[in-house]
Design an enzyme around this catalytic site. Structure first.
Site, PDB file in Angstrom:
ATOM      1  CG  ASN A   1      -2.021  -1.054   1.084  1.00  0.00           C
ATOM      2  OD1 ASN A   1      -2.506  -1.320  -0.005  1.00  0.00           O
ATOM      3  ND2 ASN A   1      -2.389  -1.660   2.204  1.00  0.00           N
TER       4      ASN A   1
ATOM      5  CG  HIS B   1       1.243   2.720   4.528  1.00  0.00           C
ATOM      6  ND1 HIS B   1      -0.083   2.821   4.221  1.00  0.00           N
ATOM      7  CD2 HIS B   1       1.336   1.591   5.269  1.00  0.00           C
ATOM      8  CE1 HIS B   1      -0.757   1.823   4.730  1.00  0.00           C
ATOM      9  NE2 HIS B   1       0.079   1.051   5.379  1.00  0.00           N
TER      10      HIS B   1
ATOM     11  CB  CYS C   1       5.883   6.544   8.230  1.00  0.00           C
ATOM     12  SG  CYS C   1       7.615   6.940   7.960  1.00  0.00           S
TER      13      CYS C   1
END
Length: 420
Positions: free
Chosen positions: A318, A320, A355
């Site tokens: 995804n 991240h 993040c």
């Protein structure tokens, strides 16, 4: 005369008949390839039959003008003579190579059948051999086994917390896949894929009873339940395959986020219809820790680790950073004195922000409790904060530590020098 007799005792002079008989089987100067004095092949120098002898050849010794040593030389020539002409029998192929190949094939086939029929002495060695897992309890619980590998253990000779967390994540994905809900992304259902929705974790609680060692087999059970109006709860129970002892218990809360806008979303009714039948009506496996996780600042943190950068391998599909990586980052600022004397017994994690791969992070740790009595046997509690350099919060956390057990590294002794 006396000298001649003494010399003849060491160098007997052959008679003319013996020399003639020695030369009879193979004349030296006849044949397509002529032999030298010591059986050395010599090539004809011209058509006249003159012989070209190699430099190693020596002249025939003489005693009182008589040639000696021809008997030994003739015997050498006779020994080096070509073998008998090839017959029909010795022209047949060498069957030994064929027999060796057939034997090799039979041995390989026998080994293959032995491996197929092989049964382990320990019943746990082939427990869930291919790691596929299975559905249990009317399709509501998923179970999968994991063998602890050598590269998954740390300095304490036990599995790391990141290893156990990866097991939790793997079973969650395999549960969704076995239920036919894994289409794209981490656990995205068909309807979620149409609406560009993905699951993200917001909170997780973990309690570790003990850490498994190399070659141990752990069995992980997982199930899902509803959490409020727009959330889903997933629980895990990890236990030792052989003894049944509990290794770890964990619970987590997940919500939906739009993959394009990166904003949280409500659960659409179409998605709820897909996943609702897999929800278990039960309480969380761990009682919720309602204590507030404190926010740390530079003046309240005891330890700060700066300049943490995600690597390409830290990203999931995804795009991240995988949530398991966050645990390793908060431990970066944990003092080494705690890591050497204590083991992680539990933690509560609150995820605030995702993040990305270009993020630069800081890890802050504060020791909030050194134990009620201050003794080495008392537990330790720490507060953690993971943030960007811009001070935007990524995750807050609280960890609890207990003294390492006696059967750990202390009893086994240090690793040999130079071993890796």
């Amino acid at each position: 005369m006396v000298a001649s007799m003494a010399t003849s005792a060491f160098f007997p002079v052959p008679s003319s008949s013996s020399v003639a008989s020695a030369k009879a089987p193979k004349p030296i100067n006849e044949g397509p390839e002529r032999l030298g004095i010591r059986g050395i092949v010599a090539k004809p120098a011209s058509q006249s039959g003159a012989m070209e002898v190699k430099a190693q050849a020596q002249a025939i010794p003489k005693v009182n003008g008589t040639k000696v040593g021809l008997k030994a030389e003739a015997q050498t020539v006779e020994d080096d003579a070509p073998s008998a002409p090839r017959t029909f029998y010795n022209q047949l192929p060498d069957w030994s190579f064929l027999f060796a190949a057939i034997t090799t094939i039979f041995l390989a086939a026998e080994k293959q059948f032995t491996l197929i029929d092989w049964k382990p002495r320990r019943p746990d060695m082939l427990a869930d051999a291919f790691g596929l897992g299975k559905i249990m309890q009317d399709g509501l619980v998923f179970r999968q086994n994991f063998s602890i590998r050598s590269y998954e253990i740390g300095a304490d000779r036990t599995a790391s917390i990141e290893t156990l967390m990866n097991h939790l994540q793997e079973t969650a994905l395999n549960h969704a896949r076995s239920a036919g809900l894994l289409v794209d992304g981490f656990g995205s259902t068909p309807e979620m894929t149409k609406k560009n929705l993905i699951w993200v974790v917001t909170k997780m609680q973990i309690l570790v009873e003990r850490y498994p060692s190399w070659e141990d087999v752990v069995e992980v059970d997982t199930w899902v339940a509803s959490s409020g109006k727009n959330g889903m709860r997933r629980d895990w129970h990890v236990h030792d395959y052989r003894t049944g002892e509990t290794v770890l218990r964990a619970t987590s809360v997940w919500v939906m986020m739009n993959k394009l806008t990166r904003r949280l979303s409500k659960i659409p009714e179409e998605v709820r219809a897909e996943i609702g039948r897999y929800f278990v009506d039960c309480d969380p496996i761990i009682d919720e820790d309602s204590r507030k996780v404190q926010k740390l600042e530079d003046n309240t943190a005891d330890y700060i680790k700066r300049g943490l950068n995600p690597r390409w391998g830290d990203l999931d599909i995804n795009q991240h950073v995988n949530n398991v990586k966050y645990i390793g980052w908060i431990l970066e600022s944990t003092p080494i004195s705690i890591l050497e004397s204590h083991e992680l017994a539990g933690m509560t994690l609150e995820y605030r922000r995702e993040c990305g791969r270009d993020s630069v992070l800081q890890s802050l740790t504060a020791i909030s409790n050194h134990g009620s009595d201050g003794s080495p046997e008392a537990g330790i509690e720490c507060q953690h904060l993971l943030r960007l350099e811009s001070r935007a919060e990524i995750m807050r956390g609280r960890t609890e530590w207990r003294p390492k057990r006696a059967q750990g590294l202390q009893n086994m002794g240090p690793l040999p020098a130079g071993s890796t």
